[in-house]
Design a protein around this motif. Structure first.
Motif, short mmCIF file in Angstrom:
data_model
loop_
_atom_site.label_atom_id
_atom_site.label_comp_id
_atom_site.label_asym_id
_atom_site.label_seq_id
_atom_site.Cartn_x
_atom_site.Cartn_y
_atom_site.Cartn_z
N GLU A 81 35.10 27.09 -31.71
CA GLU A 81 35.12 26.74 -30.29
C GLU A 81 34.46 25.61 -29.93
O GLU A 81 34.80 24.42 -29.06
N SER A 82 33.20 25.25 -30.64
CA SER A 82 32.38 24.25 -30.29
C SER A 82 33.28 22.90 -30.74
O SER A 82 33.08 21.83 -30.09
N ALA A 83 33.87 22.95 -31.71
CA ALA A 83 34.65 21.60 -32.41
C ALA A 83 35.76 21.45 -31.28
O ALA A 83 35.83 20.30 -30.81
N ARG A 84 36.21 22.53 -30.69
CA ARG A 84 37.32 22.39 -29.61
C ARG A 84 36.69 21.49 -28.40
O ARG A 84 37.29 20.47 -27.87
N LEU A 85 35.46 21.97 -28.11
CA LEU A 85 34.93 21.28 -26.79
C LEU A 85 34.52 20.09 -27.11
O LEU A 85 34.63 19.17 -26.44
N ILE A 128 30.53 14.28 -35.68
CA ILE A 128 29.80 15.44 -35.63
C ILE A 128 30.19 16.25 -36.70
O ILE A 128 31.39 16.66 -36.92
N LEU A 129 29.19 16.74 -37.78
CA LEU A 129 29.52 17.56 -38.75
C LEU A 129 29.07 19.10 -38.24
O LEU A 129 27.86 19.29 -38.03
N LEU A 130 29.91 19.95 -38.20
CA LEU A 130 29.57 21.31 -37.92
C LEU A 130 29.61 22.29 -39.01
O LEU A 130 30.45 22.27 -39.83
N LEU A 131 28.41 23.00 -39.26
CA LEU A 131 28.15 23.96 -40.53
C LEU A 131 28.14 25.38 -39.91
O LEU A 131 27.64 25.66 -39.00
N TYR A 132 28.71 26.25 -40.84
CA TYR A 132 28.62 27.74 -40.71
C TYR A 132 28.36 28.51 -42.07
O TYR A 132 28.54 27.63 -43.15
N GLY A 133 27.60 29.49 -42.12
CA GLY A 133 27.32 30.00 -43.43
C GLY A 133 27.99 31.24 -43.77
O GLY A 133 27.84 31.67 -45.07
N SER A 134 28.68 31.85 -43.01
CA SER A 134 29.23 33.24 -43.49
C SER A 134 30.67 32.95 -43.93
O SER A 134 31.33 32.27 -43.64
N LEU A 135 30.76 33.86 -45.07
CA LEU A 135 32.03 33.71 -45.85
C LEU A 135 33.03 34.82 -45.36
O LEU A 135 34.16 35.09 -45.97
N ARG A 136 32.68 35.74 -44.40
CA ARG A 136 33.34 37.02 -44.07
C ARG A 136 34.72 36.39 -43.50
O ARG A 136 34.77 35.35 -42.68
N ALA A 137 35.70 37.31 -43.59
CA ALA A 137 37.04 36.85 -42.98
C ALA A 137 36.81 36.75 -41.37
O ALA A 137 37.54 35.75 -40.88
N LEU A 144 41.91 24.76 -23.89
CA LEU A 144 40.93 25.42 -23.90
C LEU A 144 40.65 26.60 -22.70
O LEU A 144 40.34 26.20 -21.61
N PRO A 145 41.22 27.62 -22.92
CA PRO A 145 41.44 28.67 -21.81
C PRO A 145 40.29 29.18 -21.32
O PRO A 145 40.43 29.70 -20.45
N ALA A 182 34.72 13.48 -29.22
CA ALA A 182 33.99 13.41 -30.35
C ALA A 182 34.72 13.60 -31.59
O ALA A 182 35.90 13.90 -31.53
N GLU A 183 34.66 12.96 -32.80
CA GLU A 183 35.16 13.31 -34.04
C GLU A 183 34.50 14.16 -34.74
O GLU A 183 33.28 14.11 -35.29
N VAL A 184 35.21 15.37 -34.83
CA VAL A 184 34.47 16.64 -35.43
C VAL A 184 35.04 17.08 -36.82
O VAL A 184 36.26 17.10 -37.00
#
Length: 82
Positions: free
Chosen positions: A53-57, A34-43, A7-8, A63-65
């Motif tokens: 980044e939240s998942a890494r933290l 913890i389940l993390l969601l995002y909605g964008s399909l852009r590359a 985590l630099p 936590a199991e992410v």
């Protein structure tokens, strides 16, 4: 700056896992899930980058992410919503 492993952008001084020796509480025996969601399909999606980044933290703090990838879900067309 003394970074946390993998985590630099974090500093070890500010990334301390809390302890409960001074409090009358106890933690569960299993990792929080913890389940993390995002909605964008852009590359190059900023919301996806924030989720990663939240998942890494969260993983660092024990936590199991899981990250839900919305690819393949039906998309609405904004022109049809008038």
């Amino acid at each position: 700056m003394s970074e946390v492993n993998g985590l630099p952008n974090t500093n070890k001084i500010h990334s301390v896992v809390p302890h409960t020796k001074n409090f009358n509480v106890s933690f569960s025996e299993h990792k929080p899930k913890i389940l993390l969601l995002y909605g964008s399909l852009r590359a190059r999606s900023y919301s996806k980058l924030v989720i990663e980044e939240s998942a890494r933290l969260l993983t660092y703090f024990g936590a199991e992410v899981k990250i839900f990838n919305p690819e393949g879900l039906p998309q609405t067309d904004s022109e049809d919503e008038s």
